[in-house]
Enzyme design. Structure first.
Site, mmCIF file in Angstrom:
data_model
loop_
_atom_site.group_PDB
_atom_site.id
_atom_site.type_symbol
_atom_site.label_atom_id
_atom_site.label_comp_id
_atom_site.label_asym_id
_atom_site.label_seq_id
_atom_site.Cartn_x
_atom_site.Cartn_y
_atom_site.Cartn_z
ATOM 1 N N CYS A 176 0.129 1.802 -5.710
ATOM 2 C CA CYS A 176 -0.881 2.629 -6.372
ATOM 3 C C CYS A 176 -0.390 4.065 -6.517
ATOM 4 O O CYS A 176 0.422 4.549 -5.732
ATOM 5 C CB CYS A 176 -2.183 2.625 -5.577
ATOM 6 S SG CYS A 176 -2.949 0.996 -5.403
ATOM 7 N N HIS A 184 0.838 -1.206 0.000
ATOM 8 C CA HIS A 184 0.000 0.000 0.000
ATOM 9 C C HIS A 184 0.869 1.250 0.000
ATOM 10 O O HIS A 184 1.902 1.319 0.663
ATOM 11 C CB HIS A 184 -0.897 0.030 1.240
ATOM 12 C CG HIS A 184 -2.107 -0.843 1.128
ATOM 13 N ND1 HIS A 184 -3.040 -0.713 0.118
ATOM 14 C CD2 HIS A 184 -2.561 -1.864 1.916
ATOM 15 C CE1 HIS A 184 -4.007 -1.598 0.285
ATOM 16 N NE2 HIS A 184 -3.737 -2.322 1.362
ATOM 17 N N ARG A 242 -0.667 2.568 -11.432
ATOM 18 C CA ARG A 242 0.372 1.892 -10.664
ATOM 19 C C ARG A 242 1.712 2.588 -10.888
ATOM 20 O O ARG A 242 1.996 3.113 -11.963
ATOM 21 C CB ARG A 242 0.493 0.415 -11.073
ATOM 22 C CG ARG A 242 -0.743 -0.417 -10.816
ATOM 23 C CD ARG A 242 -1.004 -0.582 -9.317
ATOM 24 N NE ARG A 242 -2.169 -1.436 -9.083
ATOM 25 C CZ ARG A 242 -3.395 -0.981 -8.941
ATOM 26 N NH1 ARG A 242 -3.632 0.328 -9.024
ATOM 27 N NH2 ARG A 242 -4.393 -1.825 -8.724
#
EC number: 3.4.22.70
Length: 352
Positions: free
Chosen positions: A320, A251, A329
């Site tokens: 991300c 993340h 991405r």
């Protein structure tokens, strides 16, 4: 009108009558003897006048009062007549805190009101009852307030609480993994989804995070760890493979956000993978700032956009972008430069 009659001087002629036909009294009475011989308490009292001269009496100035304000000097009774005494009494009552006369408005408010008729009562009840527009505006306002509070709670949960919880879970997983290594517990050749097997170090970003098998959000990513691409179709090599691409996902925001600042890495910055037996040291080589989530070629053994020309031992970090979205991405590639057994100690990248 009868004029003021002067009082006769008192003298020694005690047998002379008064101006009203009354004989002068004995010595010591008014008109008898000398006036100076009167009682001490009456030496300043004005001469008495008859009833015919009351209407023409000139008011005498009030007698001086004592320091306490309770009477004239000398202890005699108050002078000035009944009107003066009433005024003095009112002043004394006012000084003692007697209530003032109520204003007409206050008296009107305290006066009992006449009971309302049924028509007037219904009219007042309708006036007090809010209209439909007021009720609707209140309901809409309450909905907006409730929605705003819920959104604030959700943002607080996403941006703060998920990080707190994920950091705690990741730290616990790293501690358990190091305890297993210290106790000599051997790791199998393959790992279950969600099972931790290595530690990722990015010294420039001060990141130390467990690496677990798979990229499940519930089992891996949302618990603050980074995941190894190991599923069919996206299977990548392990660090100890002789050639291949070791692919990791993490993340960028929330849930521990281990890859939040990987865009700040520059070529040559070290990336270290620590396992039970060895340290694998990579050097950052290149970055792809934006690409589609469907671009799985970034995980190929030799990624086309990485700048690598042939087979080798590579690492790929995916996350991300932009921040707080998952629309695109970001990709960071590195190339292995050292494989160091744990028996030789930590590599220079972790010592300095």
């Amino acid at each position: 009108m009868t004029a003021l009659r002067p009082e006769r001087d008192s003298g020694t002629a005690g047998d002379q009558g008064s101006s009203y036909g009354q004989p002068y009294g004995d010595s010591g009475a008014f008109g008898g003897g000398r006036y100076e011989e009167s009682a001490a308490g009456e030496e300043n009292r004005p001469p008495l006048l008859d009833d015919e001269t009351v209407a023409l009496r000139i008011p005498e100035p009030p007698a001086p009062r004592t320091a306490a304000g309770t009477g004239p000097i000398g202890g005699g009774p108050d002078g000035g007549g009944r009107a003066a005494r009433r005024k003095a009494a009112k002043r004394r009552h006012g000084r003692r805190g007697a209530p003032r006369d109520q204003a007409p408005e206050e008296e009107a408010e305290q006066a009992p009101k006449a009971p309302l008729s049924r028509v007037e009562a219904r009219r007042q009840a309708r006036a007090r009852k809010p209209g439909a527009a007021v009720v609707a505006s209140r309901a809409i306002g309450e909905i907006f307030i409730t929605t705003g509070v819920l959104m604030l709670l959700f943002v607080t949960y996403q941006l703060w609480w998920t990080n707190v919880r994920a950091h705690a879970q990741a730290n616990q997983a790293a501690s358990n993994l190091q305890d297993d290594w210290a106790n000599g517990k051997r790791s199998p050749g393959s790992f279950e989804p969600g099972q931790g097997f290595a530690l990722l170090h990015i010294p420039k970003l001060d990141v130390v995070v467990p690496i677990a098998e798979g990229i499940s959000s519930k089992k891996v990513l949302d618990r603050g760890m980074v995941g190894h691409y190991a599923e069919d179709g996206l299977k990548t090599a392990m660090p100890d493979a002789k050639a291949g691409n070791f692919g990791l996902a993490g993340h960028r925001n929330t849930h521990g956000e281990p890859f939040r600042y990987i865009n700040k890495l520059e070529p040559g910055d070290p990336i270290v993978v620590e396992t039970q037996d060895k340290y694998f040291v990579y050097k950052m080589a290149s970055i792809l700032p934006v690409t589609s989530p469907s671009n799985v070629s970034v995980l190929d053994p030799v990624p086309k956009q990485s700048g690598f020309k042939g087979p080798g031992r590579y690492i790929t970090l995916t996350t991300c972008t932009p921040e707080f979205t998952s629309k695109y991405r970001m990709i960071v590639w590195g190339k292995m430069v050292e494989e160091r057994p744990r028996s030789k100690g930590k590599p220079d990248a972790l010592v300095s």
